[in-house]
Motif scaffolding. Sequence first.
Motif, PDB file in Angstrom:
ATOM      1  N   ASN A 167       0.833  -1.195   0.000  1.00  0.00           N
ATOM      2  CA  ASN A 167       0.000   0.000   0.000  1.00  0.00           C
ATOM      3  C   ASN A 167       0.874   1.255   0.000  1.00  0.00           C
ATOM      4  O   ASN A 167       0.645   2.183  -0.772  1.00  0.00           O
ATOM      5  CB  ASN A 167      -0.933  -0.014   1.215  1.00  0.00           C
ATOM      6  N   VAL A 168       1.890   1.278   0.831  1.00  0.00           N
ATOM      7  CA  VAL A 168       2.789   2.430   0.897  1.00  0.00           C
ATOM      8  C   VAL A 168       3.587   2.563  -0.405  1.00  0.00           C
ATOM      9  O   VAL A 168       3.720   3.663  -0.950  1.00  0.00           O
ATOM     10  CB  VAL A 168       3.734   2.323   2.116  1.00  0.00           C
ATOM     11  N   LEU A 169       4.109   1.458  -0.913  1.00  0.00           N
ATOM     12  CA  LEU A 169       4.872   1.509  -2.166  1.00  0.00           C
ATOM     13  C   LEU A 169       3.991   1.939  -3.341  1.00  0.00           C
ATOM     14  O   LEU A 169       4.441   2.695  -4.213  1.00  0.00           O
ATOM     15  CB  LEU A 169       5.511   0.156  -2.455  1.00  0.00           C
ATOM     16  N   GLY A 170       2.757   1.464  -3.375  1.00  0.00           N
ATOM     17  CA  GLY A 170       1.842   1.858  -4.438  1.00  0.00           C
ATOM     18  C   GLY A 170       1.574   3.346  -4.423  1.00  0.00           C
ATOM     19  O   GLY A 170       1.604   4.012  -5.461  1.00  0.00           O
ATOM     20  N   ASN A 171       1.343   3.913  -3.233  1.00  0.00           N
ATOM     21  CA  ASN A 171       1.107   5.353  -3.132  1.00  0.00           C
ATOM     22  C   ASN A 171       2.363   6.147  -3.453  1.00  0.00           C
ATOM     23  O   ASN A 171       2.285   7.215  -4.067  1.00  0.00           O
ATOM     24  CB  ASN A 171       0.591   5.713  -1.743  1.00  0.00           C
ATOM     25  N   ALA A 172       3.522   5.655  -3.048  1.00  0.00           N
ATOM     26  CA  ALA A 172       4.773   6.346  -3.364  1.00  0.00           C
ATOM     27  C   ALA A 172       5.027   6.337  -4.871  1.00  0.00           C
ATOM     28  O   ALA A 172       5.478   7.352  -5.440  1.00  0.00           O
ATOM     29  CB  ALA A 172       5.938   5.704  -2.621  1.00  0.00           C
ATOM     30  N   LEU A 173       4.728   5.230  -5.533  1.00  0.00           N
ATOM     31  CA  LEU A 173       4.908   5.181  -6.984  1.00  0.00           C
ATOM     32  C   LEU A 173       3.912   6.076  -7.717  1.00  0.00           C
ATOM     33  O   LEU A 173       4.257   6.685  -8.734  1.00  0.00           O
ATOM     34  CB  LEU A 173       4.799   3.735  -7.483  1.00  0.00           C
ATOM     35  N   VAL A 174       2.695   6.191  -7.203  1.00  0.00           N
ATOM     36  CA  VAL A 174       1.731   7.115  -7.804  1.00  0.00           C
ATOM     37  C   VAL A 174       2.227   8.551  -7.643  1.00  0.00           C
ATOM     38  O   VAL A 174       2.140   9.363  -8.568  1.00  0.00           O
ATOM     39  CB  VAL A 174       0.325   6.927  -7.184  1.00  0.00           C
ATOM     40  N   MET A 175       2.797   8.876  -6.477  1.00  0.00           N
ATOM     41  CA  MET A 175       3.334  10.215  -6.253  1.00  0.00           C
ATOM     42  C   MET A 175       4.511  10.494  -7.195  1.00  0.00           C
ATOM     43  O   MET A 175       4.583  11.557  -7.813  1.00  0.00           O
ATOM     44  CB  MET A 175       3.789  10.379  -4.808  1.00  0.00           C
ATOM     45  N   LEU A 176       5.417   9.551  -7.316  1.00  0.00           N
ATOM     46  CA  LEU A 176       6.561   9.736  -8.220  1.00  0.00           C
ATOM     47  C   LEU A 176       6.115   9.830  -9.683  1.00  0.00           C
ATOM     48  O   LEU A 176       6.671  10.616 -10.453  1.00  0.00           O
ATOM     49  CB  LEU A 176       7.559   8.600  -8.040  1.00  0.00           C
ATOM     50  N   SER A 177       5.115   9.040 -10.059  1.00  0.00           N
ATOM     51  CA  SER A 177       4.642   9.119 -11.440  1.00  0.00           C
ATOM     52  C   SER A 177       3.978  10.465 -11.708  1.00  0.00           C
ATOM     53  O   SER A 177       4.076  10.994 -12.813  1.00  0.00           O
ATOM     54  CB  SER A 177       3.680   7.973 -11.749  1.00  0.00           C
ATOM     55  N   CYS A 178       3.335  11.032 -10.705  1.00  0.00           N
ATOM     56  CA  CYS A 178       2.742  12.368 -10.858  1.00  0.00           C
ATOM     57  C   CYS A 178       3.823  13.405 -11.100  1.00  0.00           C
ATOM     58  O   CYS A 178       3.682  14.266 -11.970  1.00  0.00           O
ATOM     59  CB  CYS A 178       1.940  12.713  -9.611  1.00  0.00           C
ATOM     60  N   ILE A 179       4.901  13.319 -10.352  1.00  0.00           N
ATOM     61  CA  ILE A 179       6.004  14.275 -10.512  1.00  0.00           C
ATOM     62  C   ILE A 179       6.639  14.134 -11.889  1.00  0.00           C
ATOM     63  O   ILE A 179       6.873  15.119 -12.592  1.00  0.00           O
ATOM     64  CB  ILE A 179       7.040  14.081  -9.391  1.00  0.00           C
ATOM     65  N   VAL A 180       6.907  12.901 -12.305  1.00  0.00           N
ATOM     66  CA  VAL A 180       7.535  12.661 -13.604  1.00  0.00           C
ATOM     67  C   VAL A 180       6.625  13.137 -14.733  1.00  0.00           C
ATOM     68  O   VAL A 180       7.076  13.768 -15.692  1.00  0.00           O
ATOM     69  CB  VAL A 180       7.897  11.169 -13.762  1.00  0.00           C
ATOM     70  N   LEU A 181       5.330  12.881 -14.613  1.00  0.00           N
ATOM     71  CA  LEU A 181       4.401  13.293 -15.664  1.00  0.00           C
ATOM     72  C   LEU A 181       4.293  14.808 -15.748  1.00  0.00           C
ATOM     73  O   LEU A 181       4.304  15.376 -16.840  1.00  0.00           O
ATOM     74  CB  LEU A 181       3.020  12.681 -15.427  1.00  0.00           C
ATOM     75  N   TRP A 182       4.224  15.489 -14.616  1.00  0.00           N
ATOM     76  CA  TRP A 182       4.083  16.946 -14.641  1.00  0.00           C
ATOM     77  C   TRP A 182       5.340  17.601 -15.215  1.00  0.00           C
ATOM     78  O   TRP A 182       5.254  18.522 -16.012  1.00  0.00           O
ATOM     79  CB  TRP A 182       3.793  17.486 -13.244  1.00  0.00           C
ATOM     80  N   VAL A 183       6.502  17.100 -14.815  1.00  0.00           N
ATOM     81  CA  VAL A 183       7.748  17.668 -15.331  1.00  0.00           C
ATOM     82  C   VAL A 183       7.891  17.385 -16.823  1.00  0.00           C
ATOM     83  O   VAL A 183       8.246  18.271 -17.602  1.00  0.00           O
ATOM     84  CB  VAL A 183       8.962  17.124 -14.543  1.00  0.00           C
ATOM     85  N   SER A 184       7.592  16.164 -17.239  1.00  0.00           N
ATOM     86  CA  SER A 184       7.780  15.841 -18.655  1.00  0.00           C
ATOM     87  C   SER A 184       6.755  16.537 -19.541  1.00  0.00           C
ATOM     88  O   SER A 184       7.068  16.883 -20.678  1.00  0.00           O
ATOM     89  CB  SER A 184       7.722  14.326 -18.869  1.00  0.00           C
ATOM     90  N   GLN A 185       5.569  16.799 -19.056  1.00  0.00           N
ATOM     91  CA  GLN A 185       4.602  17.512 -19.880  1.00  0.00           C
ATOM     92  C   GLN A 185       4.886  19.002 -19.951  1.00  0.00           C
ATOM     93  O   GLN A 185       4.440  19.667 -20.875  1.00  0.00           O
ATOM     94  CB  GLN A 185       3.186  17.300 -19.343  1.00  0.00           C
ATOM     95  N   ASN A 186       5.610  19.524 -18.998  1.00  0.00           N
ATOM     96  CA  ASN A 186       5.898  20.958 -18.991  1.00  0.00           C
ATOM     97  C   ASN A 186       7.300  21.293 -19.492  1.00  0.00           C
ATOM     98  O   ASN A 186       7.765  22.408 -19.309  1.00  0.00           O
ATOM     99  CB  ASN A 186       5.687  21.529 -17.588  1.00  0.00           C
ATOM    100  N   ILE A 187       7.969  20.344 -20.118  1.00  0.00           N
ATOM    101  CA  ILE A 187       9.250  20.634 -20.765  1.00  0.00           C
ATOM    102  C   ILE A 187       8.969  21.496 -21.981  1.00  0.00           C
ATOM    103  O   ILE A 187       8.083  21.206 -22.777  1.00  0.00           O
ATOM    104  CB  ILE A 187       9.974  19.333 -21.177  1.00  0.00           C
TER     105      ILE A 187
END
Length: 172
Positions: free
Chosen positions: A142-162
């Motif tokens: 549960n903790v790893l799943g939420n941490a991966l969702v958080m990291l994927s949010c960061i990666v997606l926001w940064v990559s879409q705003n390049i």
Amino acid sequence: MESNRLFHKFPMPNWVNNANLRTGGVYLSGAMFSLGFFLFLDAAVFSHSALNGSTIHITFVDWIPLICSTLGMTVINSIEKSRLNSDSFSYSGNGVAWKARLVLFLGFALIAGGLAGSVCVLVLNFIVEEAGGRTLWMGVANVLGNALVMLSCIVLWVSQNIEDDYAYDLRL
């Protein structure tokens, strides 16, 4: 005109402004999101199987942090970086920047609440109950799943705003 902004003093390298990097970031974000969701879904299915061997099961309360993290990811990635920088009167009157910042804050609050909630579920349902082995893995997933969702949010926001080399800025 001297600017005190960090990225004016340390400019990004030229290879960062690449469409392939943007596409790779979106794919990496999707892979991280699906892996995080799979980890939790695997733990939820294992929770109700005969191999569990304990009285601890994943209930709806365990799903709430992942739902909050997913909603936070949706809210954060619906905001463009250009909305955060300056007030523009062309979209919804005055004060677009503070509205976008408020919505972005609420999205980060949802994601942080989801991660903190998953840690609380791990501690209260699994560590206090002295679950061991495979049963403890359900809380860790549960903790790893939420941490991966958080990291994927960061990666997606940064990559879409390049910034793209061929992006057009249309202003009248």
